[in-house]
Design a protein around this motif. Structure first.
Motif, PDB file in Angstrom:
ATOM      1  N   LEU A  32       5.475  18.596  99.947  1.00 30.24           N
ATOM      2  CA  LEU A  32       6.827  18.401 100.544  1.00 30.24           C
ATOM      3  C   LEU A  32       7.057  16.852 101.303  1.00 30.24           C
ATOM      4  O   LEU A  32       7.971  16.709 101.956  1.00 30.24           O
ATOM      5  CB  LEU A  32       6.952  19.361 102.059  1.00 30.24           C
ATOM      6  N   CYS A  35      10.774  15.489 101.848  1.00 32.73           N
ATOM      7  CA  CYS A  35      11.807  16.234 102.261  1.00 32.73           C
ATOM      8  C   CYS A  35      12.127  15.752 103.355  1.00 32.73           C
ATOM      9  O   CYS A  35      11.232  15.256 104.311  1.00 32.73           O
ATOM     10  CB  CYS A  35      10.967  17.760 102.127  1.00 32.73           C
ATOM     11  N   ARG A  51      17.052  18.673 103.587  1.00 29.37           N
ATOM     12  CA  ARG A  51      17.218  18.718 102.406  1.00 29.37           C
ATOM     13  C   ARG A  51      15.683  18.781 101.605  1.00 29.37           C
ATOM     14  O   ARG A  51      14.790  18.144 102.252  1.00 29.37           O
ATOM     15  CB  ARG A  51      17.776  17.305 101.809  1.00 29.37           C
ATOM     16  N   ALA A  52      15.833  19.186 100.638  1.00 25.93           N
ATOM     17  CA  ALA A  52      14.601  19.349  99.528  1.00 25.93           C
ATOM     18  C   ALA A  52      14.819  19.426  98.297  1.00 25.93           C
ATOM     19  O   ALA A  52      15.888  19.976  97.908  1.00 25.93           O
ATOM     20  CB  ALA A  52      13.719  20.651  99.770  1.00 25.93           C
ATOM     21  N   ALA A  57       9.974  23.618  96.994  1.00 27.23           N
ATOM     22  CA  ALA A  57       9.612  22.815  98.246  1.00 27.23           C
ATOM     23  C   ALA A  57      10.195  23.711  99.423  1.00 27.23           C
ATOM     24  O   ALA A  57       9.764  23.836 100.537  1.00 27.23           O
ATOM     25  CB  ALA A  57      10.260  21.680  98.163  1.00 27.23           C
ATOM     26  N   ILE A  77      17.844  25.011 104.438  1.00 30.92           N
ATOM     27  CA  ILE A  77      17.521  23.700 103.663  1.00 30.92           C
ATOM     28  C   ILE A  77      18.507  23.711 102.598  1.00 30.92           C
ATOM     29  O   ILE A  77      18.564  24.711 101.746  1.00 30.92           O
ATOM     30  CB  ILE A  77      16.092  23.787 103.437  1.00 30.92           C
ATOM     31  N   ARG A  79      19.129  22.360  98.757  1.00 38.60           N
ATOM     32  CA  ARG A  79      18.467  21.686  97.552  1.00 38.60           C
ATOM     33  C   ARG A  79      19.226  20.694  97.026  1.00 38.60           C
ATOM     34  O   ARG A  79      20.283  21.012  96.786  1.00 38.60           O
ATOM     35  CB  ARG A  79      18.169  22.794  96.529  1.00 38.60           C
TER      36      ARG A  79
END
Length: 83
Positions: A32, A35, A51-52, A57, A77, A79
């Motif tokens: 992670l 992130c 955000r990832a 993640a 979250i 992407r």
């Protein structure tokens, strides 16, 4: 009534501690890195926002939060590739 012995005070403190602990776990979890995930507690649920870079993640973050708490975990979250 003494404010410091109020059950709502202790509940708010426990919620803050839970959010802080999950945020700390996410910050140092393998996979992670980079992130940007914020953790909040709202209406008895853990809310993950940020955000990832990939679905793996996101799944890892939700899994970590779910393993730490018995509260429901809501995933907000996004992407997206970091720039």
């Amino acid at each position: 009534m003494n404010f410091y012995h109020s059950s709502s005070f202790f509940a708010a403190s426990a919620d803050y501690a839970t959010a802080a602990a999950i945020k700390c776990l996410l910050a140092y979890a393998d996979g992670l890195e980079g992130c940007e995930i914020d953790v909040q507690l709202c209406n008895g649920a853990v809310i993950l926002e940020g955000r990832a870079p990939c679905g793996a993640a996101v799944d890892a973050a939700v899994g970590i939060a779910s393993e730490f708490t018995s509260k429901p975990v809501r995933n907000n979250i996004i992407r997206s590739a970091f720039q």
